[in-house]
Scaffold this motif. Structure first.
Motif, short mmCIF file in Angstrom:
data_model
loop_
_atom_site.label_atom_id
_atom_site.label_comp_id
_atom_site.label_asym_id
_atom_site.label_seq_id
_atom_site.Cartn_x
_atom_site.Cartn_y
_atom_site.Cartn_z
N ILE A 15 0.86 -1.17 -0.02
CA ILE A 15 -0.20 0.10 0.04
C ILE A 15 0.81 1.42 0.11
O ILE A 15 1.77 1.42 0.84
CB ILE A 15 -0.83 0.14 1.28
N GLN A 45 0.37 5.37 -0.24
CA GLN A 45 -0.55 6.61 -0.46
C GLN A 45 0.37 7.73 0.13
O GLN A 45 1.42 7.87 0.21
CB GLN A 45 -1.78 6.34 0.39
N ASN A 46 -0.65 8.94 0.25
CA ASN A 46 0.16 10.41 0.32
C ASN A 46 0.90 10.53 1.79
O ASN A 46 1.63 11.28 1.89
CB ASN A 46 -0.80 11.33 0.27
N THR A 85 2.36 7.55 3.48
CA THR A 85 3.15 6.14 3.81
C THR A 85 4.46 6.45 3.53
O THR A 85 4.89 7.51 3.06
CB THR A 85 2.76 5.24 2.77
N TYR A 135 5.85 7.26 -1.05
CA TYR A 135 4.68 7.98 -1.12
C TYR A 135 3.97 8.30 -2.45
O TYR A 135 5.08 8.37 -3.32
CB TYR A 135 4.35 9.28 -0.03
N SER A 136 2.76 8.35 -2.63
CA SER A 136 2.26 8.78 -4.13
C SER A 136 1.53 9.95 -3.76
O SER A 136 0.85 10.40 -2.83
CB SER A 136 1.13 7.69 -4.40
N GLN A 158 -2.44 9.41 -6.29
CA GLN A 158 -3.81 8.49 -5.83
C GLN A 158 -3.19 7.43 -5.03
O GLN A 158 -2.05 7.07 -4.97
CB GLN A 158 -4.54 7.91 -6.77
N ARG A 159 -4.07 6.66 -4.21
CA ARG A 159 -3.50 5.56 -3.39
C ARG A 159 -3.34 4.61 -4.43
O ARG A 159 -3.91 4.04 -5.26
CB ARG A 159 -4.73 5.03 -2.58
#
Length: 496
Positions: free
Chosen positions: A379, A381-382, A384, A388-389, A392-393
């Motif tokens: 996983i 996402q913004n 983590t 990070y992303s 979007q997740r």
């Protein structure tokens, strides 16, 4: 209990045989249109999975077209004529884009085999043996039963049409008018015991001892078949009590099948075998009895597995099993290259039992040498870290993390063409995942894993090593029974 079809002829045009077949015997595939006809001059209502079918009145009966769902498994038709309701069940098989039933079985078996090796390598076996053998219901075992019960039904029908039987001789006292043949043993018996049964020098006894030849199905192999059916029925009764509506419903349906099988002529007067089962020449060589015996051998293999999985893996959701299989094949490749450090994190401990932790969004991690990691369903996402992303997740299926770089592998079992479009979607991983400290891109390479090679000329390059080295993306062929040498070579270049 499902009612049998009585008096209504419901047929479907079978594309494989190019002929009309009864709906029970016709070969149905997913997401495909089929012509049907029902030979009834009375007004009727027909539903498929509770959805009414459109129909046209013909000179004889009714006709129409239905489309099977894009989902394999059992399908039920209901035909109402007046006050009579007939329920007919058929089976929808996966279409050509999906893996076959045999490949499904191979996938499941290879996932289990590699998991057993990792389970032992992680030093977990000693802690769970007792719990493993005492556990009655298992998702692994249920997956096998659910995916292979149709095969067992087909085998039984062929056995029923030509069951094993023997002629046995038995000496009995019968009325003299029923004697068909006088043998020397009969004459000898008359001389010794004839007077006891009303005989004298002037007349024959009213009863004589004679050898009667009778045909019987009560042979060892049929006794074993009945014993195995009893055991399977008992096992299904455990599943019918599970807190899972779909499993309960199907288990009761399979119990209904077994109840009908046990009432067939060749098993009706057979006594079930008790004790250890031995492999006879019939079980080794008879085409149907051999397949029957092998089916139950595979079923019994699940008794020795000391871990389980939490989720069902039905045939209709083959993509989930394919993703797990790809992950376990990668684990196997890393293990054979001596790159595994600790596979114990693949398993989670709960309720005194170990589960293979490969469920969706669970981030199962295998630790590799020198701090590298292999993650299933990672996983990002913004918020983590350390990656990070910013868009979007994202949950890439398989990620190899080595020396601060990520390598994304995405199983796509339905992709046999349009690889360029599928690879285009992989750019979101290359461009959208950043290091949380440096904001630099961290995904070095992205690859699609597919069971079929592309046939279009412009897509064949995606599998070539030169294409991989130049563009840092492409595809690998991951197919049951096929060596993944190209992928292993890529892993060697990654770590050595």
């Amino acid at each position: 209990m499902v009612q049998h079809n009585s008096g209504v002829s419901f047929s479907v045009w079978d594309h494989s045989t190019q002929s009309w077949q009864s709906i029970e015997e016709g070969f149905l595939e997913e997401a495909r249109s089929y012509r049907w006809r029902c030979m009834s001059n009375e007004p009727i209502q027909i539903t498929m999975q509770s959805v009414p079918l459109l129909m046209t009145k013909m000179i004889e009966g009714w006709e129409g077209v239905f489309e099977t769902p894009f989902q394999s498994g059992f399908i039920q038709f209901e035909i109402r004529t007046g006050e009579q309701l007939n329920r007919i069940e058929s089976y929808v098989y996966p279409d050509g884009r999906k893996l076959t039933l045999q490949q499904y079985e191979t996938l499941l078996q290879e996932v289990i085999e590699e998991a057993v090796i990792c389970f032992e390598k992680g030093g977990l076996e000693a802690d769970v043996n007792a719990a493993g053998f005492s556990r009655k219901c298992s998702m692994l075992q249920w997956n096998y039963i659910e995916s292979q019960i149709i095969q067992l039904r087909t085998i039984f029908r062929k056995m029923e049409s030509h069951p094993l039987r023997v002629l046995r001789r038995k000496e009995e006292i019968v009325k003299r008018e029923k004697i068909k043949q006088i043998t020397p043993s009969t004459l000898s018996w008359m001389e010794r015991y004839g007077q006891t049964y009303g005989g004298s020098p002037s007349r024959l006894p009213s009863h004589l001892k004679s050898t009667i030849v009778k045909e019987t199905f009560n042979v060892y192999e049929n006794q074993v078949v009945l014993a195995q059916l009893n055991e399977l029925r008992k096992l299904l009764q455990d599943y019918s009590k599970m807190n899972h509506a779909v499993i309960r419903k199907k288990a009761l349906q399979y119990i209904d099948w077994i109840s009908r099988w046990k009432k067939t002529n060749f098993l009706n007067k057979v006594k079930p075998h008790i004790g250890t089962i031995k492999i006879t020449q019939v079980f080794r060589k008879h085409p149907m009895y051999r397949l029957w015996f092998q089916w139950f051998q595979n079923l019994y293999n699940y008794k020795n597995i000391t871990f389980d999985i939490k989720d069902r893996l039905p045939l209709k959701d083959t993509y989930e099993l394919y993703e797990m299989w790809c992950y376990m094949q990668i684990v196997k490749s890393l293990r054979e290259l001596d790159l595994l450090e600790s596979p114990s994190d693949m398993f989670t401990y709960q309720d005194n039992y170990y589960f293979l932790n490969l469920s969706e969004n669970k981030q199962s991690v295998v630790h590799l040498v020198n701090g590298a990691k292999l993650t299933y369903q990672k996983i990002i996402q913004n918020n983590t870290k350390p990656y990070y992303s910013y868009t979007q997740r994202m949950i890439p299926d398989i990620v190899i993390e080595n020396r601060g770089s990520l390598y994304v592998l995405d199983p796509k079992y339905r992709v046999s063409s349009n690889l360029s479009m599928a690879l285009g979607e992989m750019h979101k991983y290359r461009d959208g995942i950043l290091n949380s400290e440096t904001d630099q891109k961290v995904v070095e390479e992205v690859y699609i894993l597919t069971p079929k090679r592309a046939v279009m000329p412009e897509e064949k390059d995606f599998y070539d090593q030169d294409f991989h080295q130049k563009y840092k993306m492409g595809a690998f062929c991951f197919k049951p029974g096929v060596e993944i040498k190209g992928f292993k070579d890529w892993v060697k270049g990654l770590f050595f």
